[in-house]
Each structure stands twice: as C-alpha cells, then as structure tokens.
Design a protein around this motif. Structure first.
Motif, short mmCIF file in Angstrom:
data_model
loop_
_atom_site.label_atom_id
_atom_site.label_comp_id
_atom_site.label_asym_id
_atom_site.label_seq_id
_atom_site.Cartn_x
_atom_site.Cartn_y
_atom_site.Cartn_z
N ALA A 178 0.81 -1.22 0.00
CA ALA A 178 0.00 0.00 0.00
C ALA A 178 0.84 1.27 0.00
N ASN A 179 2.20 1.11 -0.16
CA ASN A 179 3.12 2.25 -0.23
C ASN A 179 3.18 3.04 1.08
N HIS A 180 2.84 2.40 2.18
CA HIS A 180 3.03 3.03 3.49
C HIS A 180 4.31 2.45 4.09
N VAL A 181 5.42 2.95 3.63
CA VAL A 181 6.69 2.35 4.04
C VAL A 181 6.97 2.61 5.50
N TYR A 182 6.75 3.81 5.96
CA TYR A 182 7.16 4.17 7.31
C TYR A 182 6.21 3.62 8.35
N ASP A 183 5.01 3.26 7.97
CA ASP A 183 4.11 2.66 8.95
C ASP A 183 4.55 1.26 9.34
N ALA A 184 5.32 0.61 8.48
CA ALA A 184 5.77 -0.76 8.76
C ALA A 184 7.24 -0.80 9.12
N ALA A 185 7.80 0.31 9.53
CA ALA A 185 9.23 0.38 9.80
C ALA A 185 9.60 -0.12 11.19
N PHE A 186 8.63 -0.39 12.05
CA PHE A 186 8.94 -0.74 13.44
C PHE A 186 8.26 -2.04 13.86
N PRO A 187 8.35 -3.14 13.09
CA PRO A 187 7.72 -4.38 13.55
C PRO A 187 8.39 -4.94 14.80
N LEU A 188 9.74 -4.87 14.87
CA LEU A 188 10.45 -5.37 16.04
C LEU A 188 10.15 -4.51 17.27
N HIS A 189 10.02 -3.22 17.05
CA HIS A 189 9.65 -2.31 18.13
C HIS A 189 8.29 -2.70 18.72
N ASP A 190 7.30 -2.93 17.87
CA ASP A 190 5.97 -3.31 18.35
C ASP A 190 5.99 -4.69 19.00
N LEU A 191 6.82 -5.58 18.46
CA LEU A 191 6.94 -6.90 19.06
C LEU A 191 7.49 -6.83 20.48
N LEU A 192 8.51 -6.02 20.67
CA LEU A 192 9.07 -5.84 22.00
C LEU A 192 8.06 -5.20 22.95
N TYR A 193 7.28 -4.28 22.43
CA TYR A 193 6.29 -3.65 23.30
C TYR A 193 5.23 -4.65 23.74
N GLN A 194 4.80 -5.52 22.85
CA GLN A 194 3.74 -6.46 23.19
C GLN A 194 4.21 -7.53 24.17
N GLU A 195 5.42 -8.03 23.98
CA GLU A 195 5.87 -9.20 24.75
C GLU A 195 6.94 -8.88 25.78
N TRP A 196 7.24 -7.58 25.96
CA TRP A 196 8.31 -7.25 26.91
C TRP A 196 8.03 -6.00 27.72
N ALA A 197 7.52 -4.96 27.11
CA ALA A 197 7.42 -3.65 27.76
C ALA A 197 6.06 -3.40 28.39
N ARG A 198 5.23 -4.39 28.52
CA ARG A 198 3.92 -4.21 29.16
C ARG A 198 3.95 -4.85 30.55
N TYR A 199 3.26 -4.22 31.47
CA TYR A 199 3.20 -4.76 32.83
C TYR A 199 2.41 -6.07 32.88
N GLY A 200 1.56 -6.29 31.89
CA GLY A 200 0.77 -7.53 31.87
C GLY A 200 1.58 -8.77 31.60
N VAL A 201 2.82 -8.64 31.13
CA VAL A 201 3.67 -9.80 30.85
C VAL A 201 4.83 -9.87 31.83
N PHE A 202 4.58 -9.39 33.06
CA PHE A 202 5.66 -9.35 34.06
C PHE A 202 6.15 -10.75 34.44
N TYR A 203 5.33 -11.77 34.23
CA TYR A 203 5.69 -13.12 34.64
C TYR A 203 6.49 -13.86 33.56
N LYS A 204 6.68 -13.27 32.40
CA LYS A 204 7.36 -13.94 31.31
C LYS A 204 8.85 -13.60 31.30
N PHE A 205 9.60 -14.52 30.66
CA PHE A 205 11.02 -14.28 30.47
C PHE A 205 11.21 -13.16 29.45
N GLN A 206 12.38 -12.57 29.50
CA GLN A 206 12.68 -11.48 28.58
C GLN A 206 13.21 -12.03 27.24
N PRO A 207 12.81 -11.46 26.12
CA PRO A 207 13.38 -11.84 24.81
C PRO A 207 14.73 -11.17 24.60
#
Length: 802
Positions: free
Chosen positions: A154-183
């Motif tokens: 769709a030519n939205h290059v910059y909207d997809a520039a941070f997949p790893l950033h969003d991945l870290l936020y979902q599985e690491w930087a949220r208080y709801g995943v405090f019981y999980k190991f760190q990636p």
C-alpha cells in the motif's frame, strides 16, 4: 537535523529574504534606482546560521559519497524543525559487514550433542513447566510480517518500519507480561549488545532474588514462631522482675521499669535470632553463586552474539603532568563531598539528641513514652530526604569531575564517572546505616560519667532490646523509600516533565506555519523526536548496585530485604523496558563483551558484605552474648537469667549534682538502678570498671568475626571452584569450531600443495621438452653446417616437425 532558526529575532519573511541574499550562487538583490548592489553585512546570528548551513551541506555530501541515500521533507520549510532521513542500501551494509568482520554461519556446522538420561528428562520437564513463561514471539512476528507486507504494497513504508519495536512492546514492555522471560536476543537486535547485556544481568539478578526471598521469609517466620519461647524477651516482659533502670536523660527523666520495653524486645527477636546467622552465610554464598552464574551467562551470550573476539583500540594516554590538576581537583572535591555526607549524618544525630531531650520535657505522659519512636521515625525520614537530594547533586558533581580529567575514550570516561558516582552514592546511602549499626550506643559512657555532645545533651543510647531493631527500621525505610521515590516515581515523573517542558519550549520558539501540511497527522519521526534523549546506562546500573548493597551488606538485620528487592525488580524490569521502547529515543547500538567495571563493583560488594555481616552479628546483635551466657555462665545451660546477667548496678547517690531526676515519686525508694553493660558493681573494689565478662564477650565477638569470615570465604572459593566459568556445551562447541578451523586450514594447505606440485610438474615437463628441442635444434644446425648451401630446405622441414 535542525534547519536555521531565527524566530524571535526576525520575522519569517524577513528571515528568508536576508538569508537568501547570502546563499552561494545568488547575486545580492538590488534596490530600484540604486547605483549598484546593496552590500549588507551579516549579523553574528546570520553568520552563525550560514556557517551551520555550510557544515550541514558538507556533512550531507560526505554521506552521499559514502554510498548512503538522503531523503528530505518534500515541503520547503524556512523555519522550525525539519528532518533528513538517511537510508543505507544493501551494498553499503554488506561493505560495512565485511569491514566489521561480522561472523556468518559456514556450510559445515557441528551440532551439539543432546544430554541423555535423567538430564534430558529434567530438561524436558523444565521446558514444559516454563512454556507459559516464554514470550509468544513467533505468532506476533508472523502477524507483523504480513502486516508489513500489506503496508508495503500500500506504499506506506514508514508505517511498517517498526515491527520489532511493536513486538518488544507487546511481549516485553507491558506490565501484563511481568511473569514472562525477557526476549534477550530481540532486545540485543533492536538496542545493541550493551543494553542487551544490561537486561540479561537484571533478569538474572531478579531470578536469583527468588530463592533468597524464600529463605528470608523462612527466617522471618522462624522468628515469629519462636517468639513465644524466647526466654530473654519473656524475662524482659515479666513485670514481676523489678529491673529499675537508670534515667534516660538528666533532670527531667525518671527511673523506669524494663518491662515497659516489652514490645521492642519481642520485635527484636523477629530479626535477632540464630536463624539470621545462617541467613547471613547463605547470602554470602548466594552472592558468589550469582556472580558465577552471571559469568556463565555472559560467556554464553558472548559466544552466541559473537563478542568473544571483540577488542578495543588502544589510545595514547595523557601524561601524569596533564592529569595532575584534574586529579588534585577530584581528590579535594570528593573528600569535601564525603565530609558533607558525614556532616549531614551528624546533623541528624544532633536532631535526634535535641528532639529526644525536648520531648522528655513534655508534661504529657504519652509524648514522653513515645519519644523514642517519634525521634526514630522522623530521623529516618530526614535521612531519606537528605540522601535523595545529595544523590542528585553527587551525580552532577561526578560528571563534572570526570570531564575536567579529559579522558581520551568514551569507555574511560564512563568507567571514571562510574567510580566517582558509586563512591559518593555509596557513602551517602549507607552512612546513616553504618552509624546505627556500629557507632550508636558505643560511646555513651555510664551513669555518673556520661558523654555529652553539647552542654546538657547526652549521646543517644540504643533501645533496651538493642540497636538491631533500629538498624532494621533504618534499613527498611531507606531501601523502600529509595526504590519507591527515586527508582520509580523519578523514573516515571521526571522524563514526562522534561518532555512537557521541551514541548512547551518548542511551541514558544517555533512559529506556526500556515501551509496545509500542518493539518496532516504527525509522522513517526516527529513523534520520535519528541521523546526523551538517551543518557546512558549508568543510572540504571547504579540503582541496582545500591539495591544489591542493601540486600547483601546488612541482610543480617533485615531478612526481608531480598523480598522487597524482588517485588521492586519485577516492576523495574518492565518499567525500564517501557522507558526504552516508548519513552526514550532509540539509542545508538554499542557492542560490548561484558558489563565492564560493574562486575568488579559487584564482586567488591560481595566480599565487603562478609565482613559487614560478621560485625553486625558479633557487635550489633545479642547473638554472641547469649551464646556466651548459655555455654559459659548459665548454671543449667539455658537462657534463664540472661537479662539480669547483662545489666550492671549503679548507686544512685553517685549521680552528679544537677542530673538527678526532679519531682520523682520513686527517688527516695531507689538505691540502685540498672544499665546495660558489663561493669563491676558499686560495692566492688574496682567499681564501674569493665568486668571479666566484658573482655570474655569481646574476645568471643572478635573470634566469631574471624571464624565467620574464613568460613564464608572458604565456601565462596569452593563454589567458585565447583562452578566453571564457561558452560560445558559452549566449551565443547568452541573446541569443535577450533577443530573445524584447523581442518579447514589443513584442507586449504593440502589444496595449495597439490596446486604447487602440479605447477612444478608442468614446469618440469616443459623443461624436458625444451631440453629435447635444444638437442634437436643443435643437431640440425650441425647438419646445415656440413651440407652444401642448396640443402637448407631439409632443415626447415625437420625444424617444423620439432
């Protein structure tokens, strides 16, 4: 990069007009009717902006020459903030990867043999148990992968520039995943090895706090269970024992009964019992095991991240004469700061003494009875406030002192900054605790011969149950206060305030543009620029190192310290993660093979904690006096009579004039009062001198310190010897790689040898052919010389055949 900013000095139109007059390649504007071009001198601000513009253009040209691609904003902003995007093509990345010698997998790979038998079963069970604790990275990565493809289409290059950033936020930087190991691997890919090692160390430290918290809770529960069977506290609480104690202050304090301190005595048993000795030994061995395990994990990460061969460039150091002014300034100011800390501690001591004396003058009985609790609580709060204020001052002072030394490299600057900041913060954080542990109540004197700070103000004494309970209160409040206020509230509040102030400043200094681009949604780079700049890992490490000191140095007085540290770190991991992912600008990736000087500081604290805990048990607690009484002075081998044994007699008639209790209803009935010390009674020939029990207990305390220190050091060395620094699978893999490398070189050498031999054989064959040709050629010439002149044709035919 910032464009030229002239807001507040010139209007936008005038700014553009004046700047355009001096751009390269453009002639100055002429006024109508003027004889020639108008010569306008640049004001200092315009000259500075022009110099910045030329430097920026030269910098961009160098980037383009290096192979990078530059993309600028499509709109032509004359003022305010604009961005330049820099793209690295694949050819540039490949070239830099070759220069940096990034290791890539080879064709031949040796697989590590899996463990068999019971170890394999235990590993499978552990994997099943910890499966819910593992981050769900694969599913989310696939989701963002396809989302990125869709947005690219769709030519939205910059909207997809941070997949790893969003991945870290979902599985690491949220208080709801405090019981999980760190990636950790993904953290390293996004932030670099230096930050990855920090979070790996923090995760391991938090995991190691779990067993120490369990043991600390067990020790605390043991104290709760055995409090009813503790004979010394029972004797102290028994009102039938007429232990009439000497007055706590001059003139206004009356004689009092020891049973009034029953609550303090019972509370002291919770932290002053035989289990605390075991816990101190356990924590010393725990610190050694933690450091050993970290070395193993660091080696594993260093191998998997290709950091083992990382070397740093040597730089020419400054001479001693160059550094002498900076060293002299550093020494003087650091000494001044340490004396400032001691002055603050002494000021709190004076506050305690004067406040206790003032409360004792009160006419209210409740105020006088609660004077010790009030003074202790308020003094600890004052200490905490002073520590928080001085910590911020010391951080700025340490940075300034390091800058005037002029270090040659960033690593040298960081190490020296860490040493200065740690020294100042160590003294600042632990000085009040050291005072309560080793100095309070040691220089009081005795009735009739007290030590006074000022005229009429006696040195403060320990509580009847000992100073260990007050040490526990001091340690817990300072530790919890620093964790709650400094480590959490400051980390959340201060970055948000800085962001708000920077936003307000930009809105004040940058005028609003009237074009249509302002109505668009802000781009990602605009949002990233508004984030807080990254200032380094030193504050993150520092707060954890100070907490490590609280957990290990005085753990004999507060077994619940690991538990509170664990609860704090569970939040701290996600707080730091959220701060790095969502609140800070993404830092530059820095390669590092270890955590640097922090390991040496941790090792030093671990060794120092052995000595401190030995003296806390021997000097501050009543463990040694109780042990001596039970096995040396008790008639039946029990603790009955221990309180009476530790109290000395004093004849009230020996009190100095003017210090006797005034308006005391019991003054005429009291002949002797008791005080806690080992001294000769007044009817002895050497009255009020130290008794034989005092020297025996002192000898036992020193012997315990030596025995405790050697035992713990032996156990630490034993643990260090039993746990190898390099894991077995990693060492085997390194050996296999070395064998593979040797095989590769042997194969290359073998191929080179075969190639050389083939060249030699070919040369020898050519040499043989050349020799045979020479013989034939020589024979032909001889025939030509013998034959007549007309027979030259036969030679030609023969030579052609050859």
């Amino acid at each position: 990069t910032r464009r030229g900013r002239g807001q507040g000095i010139l209007k936008p139109y005038h700014y553009r007009n004046r700047l355009a007059r001096h751009l390269p390649g453009r002639a100055p504007q002429e006024r109508p009717g003027s004889p020639g071009p108008e010569v306008i001198e640049l004001c200092p601000l315009d000259a500075l902006e022009e110099e910045k513009r030329l430097q920026r253009e030269e910098y961009e040209r160098n980037l383009v020459e290096a192979g990078l691609e530059i993309e600028k904003d499509p709109e032509n902003k004359s003022q305010g903030l604009s961005f330049v995007r820099i793209h690295a093509p694949w050819q540039v990345l490949s070239r830099e990867a070759e220069i940096l010698k990034i290791k890539m997998p080879t064709k031949k790979v040796y697989e590590i043999t899996e463990e068999g038998g019971i170890l394999k079963k235990l590993n499978e069970i552990w994997c099943k148990l910890t499966k819910p604790l593992q981050p769900q990275l694969l599913t989310i990565f696939i989701y963002y992968f396809f989302l990125g493809i869709g947005t690219l289409i769709a030519n939205h290059v910059y909207d997809a520039a941070f997949p790893l950033h969003d991945l870290l936020y979902q599985e690491w930087a949220r208080y709801g995943v405090f019981y999980k190991f760190q990636p950790i691997d993904l953290i390293r890919k996004y932030f670099g090895e230096k930050i990855g090692l920090y979070f790996a160390w923090l995760g391991l430290y938090t995991e190691f706090l779990i067993p120490s918290s369990v043991v600390g809770i067990t020790v605390f529960l043991y104290g709760c269970i055995t409090i009813e069977s503790d004979i010394p506290s029972k004797e102290m609480c028994d009102q039938r024992n007429a232990f009439t104690m000497c007055p706590l202050c001059d003139k206004f304090c009356d004689y009092w009964n020891l049973s009034s301190a029953c609550a303090t005595a019972r509370a002291s048993h919770l932290f002053d019992n035989p289990a605390t000795v075991f816990f101190s030994i356990f924590m010393a061995v725990w610190a050694t095991m933690f450091l050993e395990q970290w070395k193993r994990l660091q080696m594993r990460l260093s191998y998997s991240w290709d950091l083992a061969g990382l070397e740093e460039e040597e730089v020419k150091k400054l001479t001693w004469s160059d550094r002498m002014p900076g060293y002299a300034t550093n020494f003087g100011l650091i000494l001044f700061m340490i004396m400032l800390t001691f002055s603050a501690v002494f000021g709190v001591i004076v506050y305690r003494i004067t406040t206790a004396a003032a409360l004792s003058f009160s006419t209210k009985e409740t105020t006088r009875s609660n004077a010790r609790v009030t003074v202790t609580a308020t003094a600890v709060i004052i200490n905490l406030v002073v520590i928080l204020i001085l910590d911020e001052i010391y951080e700025a002072v340490a940075k300034w002192l390091t800058e005037i030394e002029v270090p040659k490299t960033e690593k040298t600057f960081e190490e020296r900054l860490i040493l200065k900041a740690f020294l100042l913060k160590f003294v600042n954080s632990y000085a009040p605790i050291f005072y309560v542990a080793f100095f309070k109540g040691r220089f009081v004197g005795r009735p009739g011969h007290y030590v006074y700070v000022f005229d009429g103000y006696r040195m403060e004494e320990c509580a009847p149950g000992g100073c260990l309970m007050e040490l526990c209160i001091q340690l817990s409040i300072i530790m919890l206060g620093k964790q709650l206020i400094q480590n959490n509230l400051f980390e959340i509040g201060i970055p948000k305030l800085k962001k708000l102030f920077r936003k307000l400043k930009d809105e004040r200094t940058e005028t609003k543009e009237t074009d249509t681009n302002q109505s668009k949604d802000p781009q990602q780079w605009d949002l990233d620029y508004s984030l807080e700049p990254f200032t380094g890992l030193t504050p993150e490490y520092m707060e954890m190192i100070i907490q490590f000191g609280f957990v290990t140095l005085f753990v004999a007085s507060f077994p619940l310290a690991p538990l509170f540290a664990l609860l704090n770190n569970i939040i701290e991991v996600r707080l730091d993660a959220k701060k790095f992912v969502a609140e800070l600008r993404r830092p530059d990736t820095v390669r590092a093979k270890d955590i640097g000087i922090w390991y040496n500081i941790l090792s030093g604290i671990g060794k120092f904690s052995v000595i401190i805990n030995a003296f806390v048990i021997a000097v501050t607690s009543d463990f040694i006096p109780r042990l001596m009484y039970q096995y040396a002075y008790s008639q039946n081998g029990t603790m009955h009579g221990f309180i009476n044994h530790t109290l000395s007699y004093f004849n009230v008639s020996h009190l100095k004039a003017g210090t006797q209790p005034e308006n005391s209803p019991f003054a005429h009935d009291v002949l002797f009062c008791r005080f806690k010390d080992y001294r000769e009674p007044p009817w002895s020939q050497n009255q009020y001198e130290f008794s034989k029990q005092y020297w025996a207990v002192l000898s036992a305390r020193l012997a315990f310190v030596i025995l405790f220190q050697n035992l713990v050091m032996f156990l630490s060395v034993l643990v260090d010897w039993m746990i190898p620094d390099i894991p077995k699978d990693i060492s085997e893999q390194i050996k296999r790689e070395k064998v593979m490398l040797v095989d590769f070189f042997l194969k290359e050498e073998h191929e080179k040898r075969k190639l050389i031999e083939s060249f030699i054989a070919r040369d020898q064959q050519k040499h043989k052919i050349g020799t045979k040709g020479d013989r034939i050629r020589a024979a032909s010439f001889s025939q030509v010389n013998r034959s007549p002149r007309g027979s030259f044709t036969s030679f030609s035919s023969q030579h052609t055949e050859v």
